[in-house]
Design a protein around this motif. Structure first.
Motif, PDB file in Angstrom:
ATOM      1  N   ARG A 172      14.981   5.047  36.279  1.00 42.36           N
ATOM      2  CA  ARG A 172      15.647   4.769  35.017  1.00 42.36           C
ATOM      3  C   ARG A 172      17.009   5.031  34.901  1.00 42.36           C
ATOM      4  N   ALA A 203       8.644  13.681  45.017  1.00 36.90           N
ATOM      5  CA  ALA A 203       9.256  14.642  44.041  1.00 36.90           C
ATOM      6  C   ALA A 203       9.365  13.886  42.632  1.00 36.90           C
ATOM      7  N   ARG A 204       8.810  12.735  42.424  1.00 43.24           N
ATOM      8  CA  ARG A 204       8.957  11.907  41.319  1.00 43.24           C
ATOM      9  C   ARG A 204      10.419  11.661  40.860  1.00 43.24           C
ATOM     10  N   TYR A 206       6.312  21.242  38.797  1.00 43.35           N
ATOM     11  CA  TYR A 206       7.702  21.575  39.515  1.00 43.35           C
ATOM     12  C   TYR A 206       7.822  23.366  39.495  1.00 43.35           C
ATOM     13  N   HIS A 261      20.336   8.731  43.718  1.00 47.49           N
ATOM     14  CA  HIS A 261      20.134   9.964  43.137  1.00 47.49           C
ATOM     15  C   HIS A 261      20.683  10.948  43.788  1.00 47.49           C
ATOM     16  N   PRO A 283       8.498  20.341  43.736  1.00 44.81           N
ATOM     17  CA  PRO A 283       7.286  19.761  43.488  1.00 44.81           C
ATOM     18  C   PRO A 283       6.114  20.547  43.612  1.00 44.81           C
ATOM     19  N   MET A 322       3.625  16.301  35.889  1.00 45.03           N
ATOM     20  CA  MET A 322       3.761  16.853  37.213  1.00 45.03           C
ATOM     21  C   MET A 322       4.410  17.923  37.455  1.00 45.03           C
ATOM     22  N   LEU A 351      15.265  18.940  36.980  1.00 46.12           N
ATOM     23  CA  LEU A 351      16.546  19.213  37.221  1.00 46.12           C
ATOM     24  C   LEU A 351      17.435  19.621  36.059  1.00 46.12           C
ATOM     25  N   PRO A 392      12.879   9.574  39.018  1.00 41.91           N
ATOM     26  CA  PRO A 392      12.551   8.357  38.252  1.00 41.91           C
ATOM     27  C   PRO A 392      13.455   7.089  38.444  1.00 41.91           C
ATOM     28  N   ASP A 434       9.228  13.866  35.222  1.00 40.67           N
ATOM     29  CA  ASP A 434       9.837  13.423  36.518  1.00 40.67           C
ATOM     30  C   ASP A 434      10.988  14.463  37.118  1.00 40.67           C
ATOM     31  N   LEU A 435      11.496  14.144  37.968  1.00 39.85           N
ATOM     32  CA  LEU A 435      12.439  15.064  38.674  1.00 39.85           C
ATOM     33  C   LEU A 435      13.445  15.221  37.708  1.00 39.85           C
ATOM     34  N   ASP A 436      14.259  14.188  37.189  1.00 40.61           N
ATOM     35  CA  ASP A 436      15.286  14.503  36.361  1.00 40.61           C
ATOM     36  C   ASP A 436      15.214  15.440  35.172  1.00 40.61           C
TER      37      ASP A 436
END
Lengths: 120, 430
Positions: free
Chosen positions: B184, B179-180, A3, B130, A114, A1, A95, B182, A90-92
Protein backbone atom coordinates in the motif's frame (compact mmCIF):
# COMPACT_ATOMS: atom_id res chain seq x y z
CA UNK A 1 -3.53 -11.44 11.63
CA UNK A 2 -2.29 -11.63 15.22
CA UNK A 3 0.86 -9.90 16.41
CA UNK A 4 2.47 -9.93 19.82
CA UNK A 5 3.91 -6.65 21.05
CA UNK A 6 6.73 -7.48 23.46
CA UNK A 7 7.34 -4.49 25.65
CA UNK A 8 11.01 -4.20 26.63
CA UNK A 9 12.14 -1.69 29.17
CA UNK A 10 15.70 -0.42 29.54
CA UNK A 11 17.39 -2.39 32.32
CA UNK A 12 19.93 0.35 33.06
CA UNK A 13 17.95 3.60 33.07
CA UNK A 14 20.95 5.40 34.58
CA UNK A 15 22.88 4.88 31.30
CA UNK A 16 20.32 6.80 29.25
CA UNK A 17 20.94 10.32 28.06
CA UNK A 18 18.92 13.03 29.83
CA UNK A 19 16.45 13.68 26.99
CA UNK A 20 15.57 9.98 26.65
CA UNK A 21 15.27 9.45 30.41
CA UNK A 22 12.97 12.48 30.71
CA UNK A 23 10.77 11.03 27.95
CA UNK A 24 9.72 8.08 30.11
CA UNK A 25 6.06 7.17 30.41
CA UNK A 26 3.81 7.93 33.34
CA UNK A 27 1.19 5.70 34.90
CA UNK A 28 -1.56 7.74 33.29
CA UNK A 29 0.06 7.23 29.82
CA UNK A 30 -0.28 3.48 30.35
CA UNK A 31 -3.87 3.71 31.60
CA UNK A 32 -4.82 5.76 28.59
CA UNK A 33 -3.01 3.47 26.08
CA UNK A 34 -4.53 0.36 27.64
CA UNK A 35 -8.02 1.86 27.44
CA UNK A 36 -7.50 2.91 23.81
CA UNK A 37 -6.23 -0.51 22.71
CA UNK A 38 -9.10 -2.32 24.46
CA UNK A 39 -11.77 0.07 23.12
CA UNK A 40 -10.45 -0.16 19.55
CA UNK A 41 -11.44 -3.81 19.15
CA UNK A 42 -7.91 -5.02 18.22
CA UNK A 43 -7.05 -6.28 21.73
CA UNK A 44 -6.76 -10.07 22.11
CA UNK A 45 -4.83 -10.32 25.36
CA UNK A 46 -2.14 -8.61 27.34
CA UNK A 47 -0.43 -8.66 30.72
CA UNK A 48 2.26 -6.73 32.43
CA UNK A 49 4.87 -8.76 34.23
CA UNK A 50 6.04 -8.44 37.82
CA UNK A 51 9.56 -7.25 38.50
CA UNK A 52 12.40 -9.34 37.06
CA UNK A 53 13.78 -9.99 40.57
CA UNK A 54 10.81 -12.31 41.09
CA UNK A 55 11.63 -14.48 38.06
CA UNK A 56 12.61 -18.15 38.27
CA UNK A 57 14.09 -20.23 35.42
CA UNK A 58 13.34 -23.93 34.90
CA UNK A 59 15.39 -26.31 32.72
CA UNK A 60 14.98 -30.07 32.38
CA UNK A 61 18.06 -32.18 31.62
CA UNK A 62 17.98 -35.20 29.24
CA UNK A 63 17.69 -37.47 32.29
CA UNK A 64 14.58 -35.64 33.41
CA UNK A 65 16.23 -33.75 36.22
CA UNK A 66 14.76 -30.35 37.01
CA UNK A 67 17.15 -27.46 37.28
CA UNK A 68 15.59 -24.49 39.00
CA UNK A 69 17.52 -21.23 39.21
CA UNK A 70 16.83 -17.77 40.54
CA UNK A 71 16.62 -15.16 37.81
CA UNK A 72 17.49 -14.43 35.06
CA UNK A 73 18.78 -11.07 36.14
CA UNK A 74 19.06 -8.11 33.88
CA UNK A 75 22.25 -9.00 32.05
CA UNK A 76 20.89 -7.84 28.74
CA UNK A 77 20.22 -4.25 27.89
CA UNK A 78 16.44 -4.69 27.82
CA UNK A 79 13.98 -6.62 29.96
CA UNK A 80 10.56 -7.96 28.96
CA UNK A 81 8.05 -6.04 31.03
CA UNK A 82 4.77 -7.07 29.46
CA UNK A 83 2.97 -7.86 26.23
CA UNK A 84 -0.11 -7.31 24.16
CA UNK A 85 -1.53 -9.61 21.50
CA UNK A 86 -3.51 -7.65 18.93
CA UNK A 87 -5.44 -8.70 15.84
CA UNK A 88 -4.97 -6.22 12.99
CA UNK A 89 -4.94 -6.37 9.16
CA UNK A 90 -1.20 -5.97 8.53
CA UNK A 91 2.24 -5.11 9.89
CA UNK A 92 1.83 -1.36 9.32
CA UNK A 93 -1.15 -1.26 11.69
CA UNK A 94 0.74 -3.38 14.24
CA UNK A 95 3.77 -1.07 14.00
CA UNK A 96 1.48 1.88 14.54
CA UNK A 97 0.11 0.39 17.78
CA UNK A 98 3.68 -0.37 18.86
CA UNK A 99 4.78 3.22 18.19
CA UNK A 100 1.91 4.54 20.31
CA UNK A 101 2.79 2.26 23.23
CA UNK A 102 4.32 4.19 26.18
CA UNK A 103 6.82 1.31 26.53
CA UNK A 104 8.47 2.36 23.24
CA UNK A 105 9.68 5.60 24.85
CA UNK A 106 12.18 6.49 27.52
CA UNK A 107 14.84 4.03 26.32
CA UNK A 108 12.39 1.13 26.03
CA UNK A 109 11.37 -0.68 22.86
CA UNK A 110 8.52 -2.76 21.54
CA UNK A 111 9.31 -5.86 19.47
CA UNK A 112 6.53 -6.79 17.05
CA UNK A 113 6.25 -10.49 16.20
CA UNK A 114 3.60 -12.15 14.09
CA UNK A 115 1.88 -15.00 15.91
CA UNK A 116 2.47 -18.24 13.97
CA UNK A 117 -0.62 -19.52 12.24
CA UNK A 118 -0.48 -23.28 11.64
CA UNK A 119 -3.93 -23.44 10.02
CA UNK A 120 -2.96 -21.34 7.00
CA UNK B 1 13.81 -17.57 -14.34
CA UNK B 2 13.74 -18.99 -17.86
CA UNK B 3 12.03 -15.92 -19.39
CA UNK B 4 14.99 -13.71 -18.65
CA UNK B 5 17.39 -15.53 -20.93
CA UNK B 6 15.00 -15.51 -23.85
CA UNK B 7 16.88 -13.03 -26.03
CA UNK B 8 20.09 -15.04 -26.27
CA UNK B 9 18.73 -17.64 -28.68
CA UNK B 10 18.98 -15.83 -32.02
CA UNK B 11 17.41 -17.46 -35.11
CA UNK B 12 14.05 -16.67 -36.67
CA UNK B 13 12.34 -15.86 -33.35
CA UNK B 14 15.05 -13.44 -32.20
CA UNK B 15 13.29 -10.25 -33.31
CA UNK B 16 10.16 -11.30 -31.48
CA UNK B 17 12.30 -12.41 -28.55
CA UNK B 18 14.03 -9.06 -28.33
CA UNK B 19 10.70 -7.26 -28.55
CA UNK B 20 9.51 -9.44 -25.66
CA UNK B 21 12.65 -8.46 -23.81
CA UNK B 22 11.89 -4.80 -24.45
CA UNK B 23 8.33 -5.19 -23.19
CA UNK B 24 9.61 -7.20 -20.28
CA UNK B 25 12.21 -4.60 -19.37
CA UNK B 26 9.80 -1.71 -19.79
CA UNK B 27 6.73 -3.24 -18.28
CA UNK B 28 7.89 -5.97 -15.95
CA UNK B 29 7.53 -3.67 -12.94
CA UNK B 30 4.08 -2.51 -14.09
CA UNK B 31 2.95 -6.09 -14.56
CA UNK B 32 4.40 -7.26 -11.27
CA UNK B 33 2.88 -4.34 -9.32
CA UNK B 34 -0.56 -4.88 -10.85
CA UNK B 35 -0.44 -8.60 -9.99
CA UNK B 36 0.80 -7.97 -6.47
CA UNK B 37 -2.08 -5.59 -5.94
CA UNK B 38 -4.56 -8.16 -7.23
CA UNK B 39 -3.19 -11.22 -5.43
CA UNK B 40 -1.23 -9.78 -2.49
CA UNK B 41 1.56 -12.30 -3.04
CA UNK B 42 4.95 -11.28 -4.42
CA UNK B 43 6.13 -14.84 -5.17
CA UNK B 44 2.99 -15.72 -7.07
CA UNK B 45 3.16 -12.42 -8.95
CA UNK B 46 6.78 -13.03 -9.98
CA UNK B 47 6.08 -16.59 -11.10
CA UNK B 48 3.10 -15.72 -13.28
CA UNK B 49 4.90 -12.67 -14.67
CA UNK B 50 7.59 -15.01 -15.98
CA UNK B 51 5.01 -17.50 -17.23
CA UNK B 52 3.21 -14.77 -19.13
CA UNK B 53 6.51 -13.81 -20.80
CA UNK B 54 7.14 -17.42 -21.76
CA UNK B 55 3.60 -17.67 -23.16
CA UNK B 56 4.26 -14.53 -25.21
CA UNK B 57 7.40 -16.19 -26.61
CA UNK B 58 5.30 -19.12 -27.79
CA UNK B 59 2.28 -17.22 -29.14
CA UNK B 60 3.62 -13.96 -30.50
CA UNK B 61 5.85 -15.50 -33.22
CA UNK B 62 2.75 -17.35 -34.52
CA UNK B 63 -0.06 -14.85 -33.88
CA UNK B 64 1.97 -11.64 -34.08
CA UNK B 65 2.61 -9.11 -31.29
CA UNK B 66 -0.77 -7.98 -29.90
CA UNK B 67 -1.84 -4.35 -30.20
CA UNK B 68 -1.77 -3.97 -26.43
CA UNK B 69 1.13 -6.18 -25.32
CA UNK B 70 1.00 -5.04 -21.69
CA UNK B 71 -2.70 -5.83 -21.36
CA UNK B 72 -2.14 -9.20 -23.09
CA UNK B 73 0.60 -10.07 -20.57
CA UNK B 74 -1.53 -8.94 -17.63
CA UNK B 75 -4.56 -10.98 -18.71
CA UNK B 76 -2.39 -14.05 -19.31
CA UNK B 77 -0.61 -13.68 -15.99
CA UNK B 78 -3.88 -13.19 -14.12
CA UNK B 79 -5.35 -16.36 -15.60
CA UNK B 80 -2.25 -18.32 -14.65
CA UNK B 81 -2.43 -16.97 -11.11
CA UNK B 82 -6.08 -17.98 -10.73
CA UNK B 83 -5.26 -21.45 -12.12
CA UNK B 84 -2.46 -21.87 -9.62
CA UNK B 85 -4.60 -20.77 -6.71
CA UNK B 86 -7.35 -23.22 -7.78
CA UNK B 87 -4.89 -26.09 -7.95
CA UNK B 88 -3.55 -25.21 -4.53
CA UNK B 89 -6.25 -26.42 -2.10
CA UNK B 90 -4.99 -24.33 0.80
CA UNK B 91 -5.23 -21.25 -1.39
CA UNK B 92 -8.85 -21.87 -2.32
CA UNK B 93 -10.10 -19.98 0.71
CA UNK B 94 -7.79 -17.08 -0.09
CA UNK B 95 -9.02 -17.00 -3.69
CA UNK B 96 -12.61 -16.83 -2.48
CA UNK B 97 -11.64 -13.99 -0.19
CA UNK B 98 -9.88 -12.16 -3.02
CA UNK B 99 -12.94 -12.54 -5.22
CA UNK B 100 -15.20 -11.25 -2.47
CA UNK B 101 -12.85 -8.29 -1.99
CA UNK B 102 -12.74 -7.63 -5.71
CA UNK B 103 -16.53 -7.55 -5.83
CA UNK B 104 -16.68 -5.13 -2.92
CA UNK B 105 -13.96 -2.89 -4.35
CA UNK B 106 -14.96 0.04 -6.56
CA UNK B 107 -14.80 -0.42 -10.31
CA UNK B 108 -11.31 -0.90 -11.73
CA UNK B 109 -9.74 2.53 -12.34
CA UNK B 110 -9.24 3.42 -16.00
CA UNK B 111 -5.83 2.27 -17.23
CA UNK B 112 -2.98 4.78 -17.39
CA UNK B 113 -3.55 6.88 -20.51
CA UNK B 114 0.11 6.56 -21.48
CA UNK B 115 0.19 2.76 -21.53
CA UNK B 116 -2.12 -0.21 -21.53
CA UNK B 117 -1.39 -1.19 -17.92
CA UNK B 118 -2.45 0.60 -14.73
CA UNK B 119 0.53 1.95 -12.79
CA UNK B 120 0.57 0.41 -9.30
CA UNK B 121 4.34 0.64 -8.90
CA UNK B 122 4.30 3.25 -6.13
CA UNK B 123 2.89 0.70 -3.69
CA UNK B 124 5.59 -1.74 -4.67
CA UNK B 125 8.26 0.92 -4.02
CA UNK B 126 6.97 1.38 -0.49
CA UNK B 127 6.76 -2.36 0.16
CA UNK B 128 10.28 -3.02 -1.17
CA UNK B 129 11.67 -0.12 0.91
CA UNK B 130 9.64 -0.98 4.02
CA UNK B 131 11.53 -0.08 7.22
CA UNK B 132 10.81 -3.56 8.63
CA UNK B 133 13.27 -4.95 6.02
CA UNK B 134 17.05 -4.61 6.32
CA UNK B 135 18.76 -1.93 4.22
CA UNK B 136 20.40 -4.53 1.92
CA UNK B 137 17.11 -6.36 1.42
CA UNK B 138 15.34 -3.12 0.50
CA UNK B 139 17.88 -2.33 -2.18
CA UNK B 140 17.93 -5.88 -3.54
CA UNK B 141 14.12 -6.10 -3.72
CA UNK B 142 13.82 -2.69 -5.35
CA UNK B 143 16.36 -3.60 -8.03
CA UNK B 144 14.60 -6.88 -8.67
CA UNK B 145 10.97 -5.78 -8.56
CA UNK B 146 11.15 -2.21 -9.88
CA UNK B 147 14.32 -2.04 -11.96
CA UNK B 148 13.49 -5.51 -13.33
CA UNK B 149 16.96 -6.99 -12.74
CA UNK B 150 17.26 -10.75 -12.40
CA UNK B 151 18.78 -12.23 -9.25
CA UNK B 152 22.20 -12.83 -10.93
CA UNK B 153 22.33 -9.18 -12.01
CA UNK B 154 21.39 -7.99 -8.51
CA UNK B 155 24.09 -10.28 -7.10
CA UNK B 156 26.64 -8.80 -9.53
CA UNK B 157 25.60 -5.31 -8.48
CA UNK B 158 26.44 -6.13 -4.87
CA UNK B 159 29.48 -8.28 -5.67
CA UNK B 160 28.03 -11.29 -3.85
CA UNK B 161 27.56 -14.83 -5.23
CA UNK B 162 24.16 -15.36 -6.92
CA UNK B 163 23.24 -18.06 -4.38
CA UNK B 164 23.78 -15.60 -1.53
CA UNK B 165 21.60 -13.01 -3.22
CA UNK B 166 18.93 -15.60 -4.00
CA UNK B 167 18.81 -16.57 -0.32
CA UNK B 168 18.59 -12.95 0.73
CA UNK B 169 15.69 -12.30 -1.65
CA UNK B 170 13.86 -15.44 -0.54
CA UNK B 171 14.25 -14.42 3.10
CA UNK B 172 13.04 -10.87 2.44
CA UNK B 173 10.00 -12.10 0.49
CA UNK B 174 9.24 -14.55 3.29
CA UNK B 175 9.22 -11.72 5.80
CA UNK B 176 6.89 -9.69 3.58
CA UNK B 177 4.52 -12.63 3.36
CA UNK B 178 4.66 -13.97 6.92
CA UNK B 179 4.82 -10.68 8.82
CA UNK B 180 2.25 -9.36 6.33
CA UNK B 181 4.04 -6.22 5.22
CA UNK B 182 1.26 -4.56 3.24
CA UNK B 183 1.27 -3.52 -0.41
CA UNK B 184 0.00 0.00 0.00
CA UNK B 185 1.01 3.60 -0.50
CA UNK B 186 1.32 5.40 2.85
CA UNK B 187 -1.21 8.14 3.48
CA UNK B 188 -0.19 11.83 3.43
CA UNK B 189 0.35 11.78 7.22
CA UNK B 190 2.77 8.82 6.97
CA UNK B 191 4.62 10.00 3.87
CA UNK B 192 7.16 12.23 5.67
CA UNK B 193 8.23 9.15 7.67
CA UNK B 194 8.25 6.69 4.81
CA UNK B 195 9.43 8.59 1.73
CA UNK B 196 13.02 9.11 2.96
CA UNK B 197 13.38 5.31 3.11
CA UNK B 198 12.39 4.94 -0.55
CA UNK B 199 14.71 7.78 -1.60
CA UNK B 200 17.55 6.26 0.41
CA UNK B 201 17.22 2.99 -1.51
CA UNK B 202 17.49 4.77 -4.86
CA UNK B 203 20.40 6.89 -3.63
CA UNK B 204 22.28 3.85 -2.35
CA UNK B 205 21.85 2.10 -5.72
CA UNK B 206 23.39 5.20 -7.29
CA UNK B 207 26.33 5.53 -4.91
CA UNK B 208 27.04 1.82 -5.30
CA UNK B 209 27.23 2.40 -9.05
CA UNK B 210 29.08 5.69 -8.85
CA UNK B 211 31.95 4.61 -6.64
CA UNK B 212 31.99 0.86 -6.33
CA UNK B 213 33.07 0.18 -2.76
CA UNK B 214 35.35 -2.64 -3.87
CA UNK B 215 36.68 -4.17 -7.06
CA UNK B 216 38.62 -3.03 -10.07
CA UNK B 217 36.04 -0.83 -11.81
CA UNK B 218 35.80 2.69 -10.55
CA UNK B 219 32.20 3.12 -11.53
CA UNK B 220 29.48 0.79 -12.66
CA UNK B 221 27.52 3.17 -14.82
CA UNK B 222 24.74 0.65 -15.36
CA UNK B 223 23.81 0.78 -11.67
CA UNK B 224 23.97 4.58 -11.63
CA UNK B 225 21.69 4.60 -14.66
CA UNK B 226 19.30 2.15 -12.98
CA UNK B 227 19.14 4.56 -10.03
CA UNK B 228 18.36 7.47 -12.37
CA UNK B 229 15.62 5.42 -14.06
CA UNK B 230 14.13 4.63 -10.63
CA UNK B 231 14.34 8.29 -9.58
CA UNK B 232 12.63 9.38 -12.83
CA UNK B 233 9.90 6.82 -12.21
CA UNK B 234 9.39 8.08 -8.64
CA UNK B 235 9.28 11.66 -9.91
CA UNK B 236 6.44 10.65 -12.28
CA UNK B 237 4.61 8.79 -9.50
CA UNK B 238 5.05 11.54 -6.86
CA UNK B 239 5.19 14.77 -8.89
CA UNK B 240 4.45 17.05 -5.92
CA UNK B 241 7.15 15.71 -3.60
CA UNK B 242 10.03 18.19 -3.83
CA UNK B 243 12.60 15.85 -2.30
CA UNK B 244 11.98 13.42 -5.16
CA UNK B 245 12.87 16.25 -7.56
CA UNK B 246 15.89 16.99 -5.34
CA UNK B 247 17.08 13.39 -5.49
CA UNK B 248 16.71 13.14 -9.27
CA UNK B 249 18.51 16.50 -9.62
CA UNK B 250 21.38 15.32 -7.42
CA UNK B 251 21.83 12.09 -9.38
CA UNK B 252 21.76 13.88 -12.75
CA UNK B 253 24.17 16.62 -11.64
CA UNK B 254 26.71 14.06 -10.43
CA UNK B 255 26.22 11.60 -13.27
CA UNK B 256 26.72 14.42 -15.80
CA UNK B 257 30.46 14.26 -14.93
CA UNK B 258 30.79 10.50 -15.49
CA UNK B 259 32.89 10.66 -18.70
CA UNK B 260 35.38 13.12 -17.24
CA UNK B 261 35.77 11.12 -14.06
CA UNK B 262 38.00 8.44 -15.55
CA UNK B 263 41.06 8.84 -17.75
CA UNK B 264 41.89 6.85 -20.91
CA UNK B 265 43.22 3.91 -18.84
CA UNK B 266 40.33 3.83 -16.37
CA UNK B 267 42.23 5.91 -13.82
CA UNK B 268 40.46 8.24 -11.40
CA UNK B 269 40.34 11.94 -12.33
CA UNK B 270 39.42 14.25 -9.46
CA UNK B 271 36.99 17.16 -9.83
CA UNK B 272 39.90 19.68 -9.92
CA UNK B 273 41.52 18.00 -12.93
CA UNK B 274 38.44 16.99 -14.91
CA UNK B 275 38.01 18.20 -18.49
CA UNK B 276 34.76 20.08 -17.94
CA UNK B 277 34.14 20.07 -21.67
CA UNK B 278 33.32 16.37 -21.30
CA UNK B 279 30.52 17.01 -18.83
CA UNK B 280 27.04 16.23 -20.10
CA UNK B 281 25.50 19.68 -20.60
CA UNK B 282 21.98 18.43 -21.30
CA UNK B 283 21.99 16.40 -18.11
CA UNK B 284 23.28 19.40 -16.14
CA UNK B 285 20.50 21.60 -17.52
CA UNK B 286 17.88 19.02 -16.61
CA UNK B 287 19.36 18.75 -13.12
CA UNK B 288 19.46 22.53 -12.63
CA UNK B 289 15.80 22.89 -13.59
CA UNK B 290 14.92 20.21 -11.03
CA UNK B 291 17.01 21.91 -8.32
CA UNK B 292 14.86 25.01 -8.78
CA UNK B 293 11.72 22.90 -8.31
CA UNK B 294 13.21 21.19 -5.26
CA UNK B 295 14.21 24.48 -3.59
CA UNK B 296 10.95 26.33 -4.24
CA UNK B 297 7.97 26.40 -1.88
CA UNK B 298 9.23 25.67 1.61
CA UNK B 299 12.29 24.66 3.59
CA UNK B 300 14.63 22.52 1.45
CA UNK B 301 15.31 18.84 2.11
CA UNK B 302 18.68 17.11 2.25
CA UNK B 303 18.67 15.99 -1.39
CA UNK B 304 17.69 19.45 -2.64
CA UNK B 305 20.60 21.05 -0.76
CA UNK B 306 23.11 18.46 -1.98
CA UNK B 307 21.80 18.95 -5.51
CA UNK B 308 22.27 22.71 -5.16
CA UNK B 309 25.90 22.12 -4.15
CA UNK B 310 26.43 19.79 -7.11
CA UNK B 311 24.88 22.43 -9.39
CA UNK B 312 27.38 25.06 -8.18
CA UNK B 313 30.25 22.75 -9.18
CA UNK B 314 28.63 21.94 -12.52
CA UNK B 315 28.06 25.62 -13.35
CA UNK B 316 31.65 26.72 -12.63
CA UNK B 317 34.22 26.95 -15.43
CA UNK B 318 36.93 25.63 -13.11
CA UNK B 319 37.73 25.04 -9.44
CA UNK B 320 39.09 28.55 -8.89
CA UNK B 321 35.93 30.30 -10.08
CA UNK B 322 33.56 27.99 -8.18
CA UNK B 323 31.34 29.97 -5.82
CA UNK B 324 32.95 28.56 -2.66
CA UNK B 325 31.25 30.99 -0.21
CA UNK B 326 27.91 29.73 -1.52
CA UNK B 327 29.09 26.10 -1.29
CA UNK B 328 30.09 26.65 2.36
CA UNK B 329 26.72 28.30 3.07
CA UNK B 330 24.89 25.31 1.57
CA UNK B 331 26.97 22.89 3.65
CA UNK B 332 25.94 24.92 6.72
CA UNK B 333 22.29 24.39 5.74
CA UNK B 334 22.93 20.69 5.11
CA UNK B 335 24.68 20.27 8.45
CA UNK B 336 21.73 21.90 10.23
CA UNK B 337 19.33 19.46 8.47
CA UNK B 338 21.43 16.33 8.83
CA UNK B 339 24.50 16.74 11.04
CA UNK B 340 27.12 14.09 10.30
CA UNK B 341 30.92 13.91 10.36
CA UNK B 342 30.95 13.34 6.58
CA UNK B 343 29.03 16.59 5.97
CA UNK B 344 31.44 18.36 8.36
CA UNK B 345 34.36 16.94 6.32
CA UNK B 346 32.94 18.24 3.03
CA UNK B 347 32.27 21.60 4.62
CA UNK B 348 35.88 21.78 5.85
CA UNK B 349 37.13 21.16 2.29
CA UNK B 350 34.90 23.96 0.98
CA UNK B 351 36.14 26.29 3.74
CA UNK B 352 39.72 25.49 2.68
CA UNK B 353 38.85 26.53 -0.87
CA UNK B 354 37.27 29.75 0.36
CA UNK B 355 39.75 30.77 3.10
CA UNK B 356 42.92 28.77 2.37
CA UNK B 357 44.28 25.36 3.44
CA UNK B 358 45.16 26.48 7.01
CA UNK B 359 41.50 27.14 7.80
CA UNK B 360 40.56 23.74 6.33
CA UNK B 361 43.22 21.86 8.28
CA UNK B 362 42.07 23.48 11.53
CA UNK B 363 38.54 22.16 10.91
CA UNK B 364 39.77 18.70 9.85
CA UNK B 365 41.90 18.42 12.99
CA UNK B 366 38.80 19.16 15.08
CA UNK B 367 37.17 16.14 13.39
CA UNK B 368 40.14 13.82 14.02
CA UNK B 369 38.38 12.16 16.95
CA UNK B 370 35.30 11.13 14.91
CA UNK B 371 35.17 7.33 14.80
CA UNK B 372 33.31 7.39 11.48
CA UNK B 373 36.06 9.39 9.78
CA UNK B 374 39.06 7.44 11.06
CA UNK B 375 38.43 4.62 8.57
CA UNK B 376 36.96 6.89 5.86
CA UNK B 377 39.63 7.37 3.19
CA UNK B 378 38.25 10.69 1.82
CA UNK B 379 39.05 12.25 5.21
CA UNK B 380 42.71 11.27 4.91
CA UNK B 381 42.84 12.28 1.22
CA UNK B 382 41.45 15.72 2.13
CA UNK B 383 43.99 16.18 4.92
CA UNK B 384 46.85 15.01 2.69
CA UNK B 385 45.80 17.38 -0.07
CA UNK B 386 45.67 20.42 2.25
CA UNK B 387 48.99 19.51 3.93
CA UNK B 388 50.58 19.20 0.49
CA UNK B 389 49.31 22.65 -0.48
CA UNK B 390 50.78 24.05 2.75
CA UNK B 391 54.16 22.47 1.94
CA UNK B 392 54.04 20.09 4.93
CA UNK B 393 55.14 17.22 2.69
CA UNK B 394 56.17 14.47 5.15
CA UNK B 395 52.82 14.84 6.94
CA UNK B 396 51.04 14.87 3.59
CA UNK B 397 52.81 11.65 2.59
CA UNK B 398 51.75 9.98 5.84
CA UNK B 399 48.12 10.98 5.27
CA UNK B 400 48.22 9.72 1.66
CA UNK B 401 49.61 6.39 2.86
CA UNK B 402 46.82 6.11 5.43
CA UNK B 403 44.27 6.83 2.69
CA UNK B 404 45.93 4.22 0.47
CA UNK B 405 45.43 1.59 3.18
CA UNK B 406 41.71 2.39 3.33
CA UNK B 407 40.72 3.07 -0.30
CA UNK B 408 38.40 0.44 -1.75
CA UNK B 409 38.76 0.46 -5.53
CA UNK B 410 41.91 -0.22 -7.51
CA UNK B 411 41.64 3.03 -9.58
CA UNK B 412 41.46 5.03 -6.35
CA UNK B 413 44.50 3.26 -4.97
CA UNK B 414 46.39 3.77 -8.24
CA UNK B 415 45.60 7.48 -8.10
CA UNK B 416 46.87 7.75 -4.54
CA UNK B 417 50.07 5.86 -5.46
CA UNK B 418 50.68 8.34 -8.33
CA UNK B 419 50.19 11.36 -6.05
CA UNK B 420 52.39 9.81 -3.39
CA UNK B 421 55.16 9.08 -5.92
CA UNK B 422 55.05 12.67 -7.20
CA UNK B 423 55.30 13.94 -3.63
CA UNK B 424 58.62 12.35 -2.70
CA UNK B 425 61.63 12.80 -5.01
CA UNK B 426 63.15 9.49 -6.17
CA UNK B 427 65.44 7.88 -3.64
CA UNK B 428 63.96 9.65 -0.65
CA UNK B 429 61.29 7.88 1.36
CA UNK B 430 59.24 9.85 3.85
Amino acid sequence: MKYMLLIQSASNPEELDAATAADGSTFSDWVSYDRTIRDSGVHVSGESLADLTTATTVRVSPSGERLITDGPFAETREVLGGYYVIDVPDLDVALDWAARCPGARGGGSVVVRPVANFDA
Amino acid sequence: MPGEDASTGGGPTSSVASSVEAVFREERGLLLAALVRRFGDLDLAEEVTSEAIEAALVHWPVDGVPARPGAWLLTTARRRAVDRLRRDRSAAVRLALLQAEAERAPAVPPPDVAGDLPDERLQLFFTCAHPALSAEDRTALTLRCLAGLGTPEVARAFLVPPATMAQRIVRAKRKIREARIPFRTPGPDELPDRLPGVLQVVYSVFTEGYAASAGTDLQRADLAEEAIRLARLLRRLLPTQREVAGLLALLLLIHARRDARTGPHGELVLLDDQDRGRWDRAMIEEGRALVRVALTGGPPGVYAVQAAIAALHDEAADVATTDWPQVVALYDVLYALAPSPVVALNRAVAVAMRDGPEAGIALLDELAGEARLRGHHPYHVARAELLRRMGRLPEAARAYRRALELAGTEPERAHLRRVLAALSPPGISG
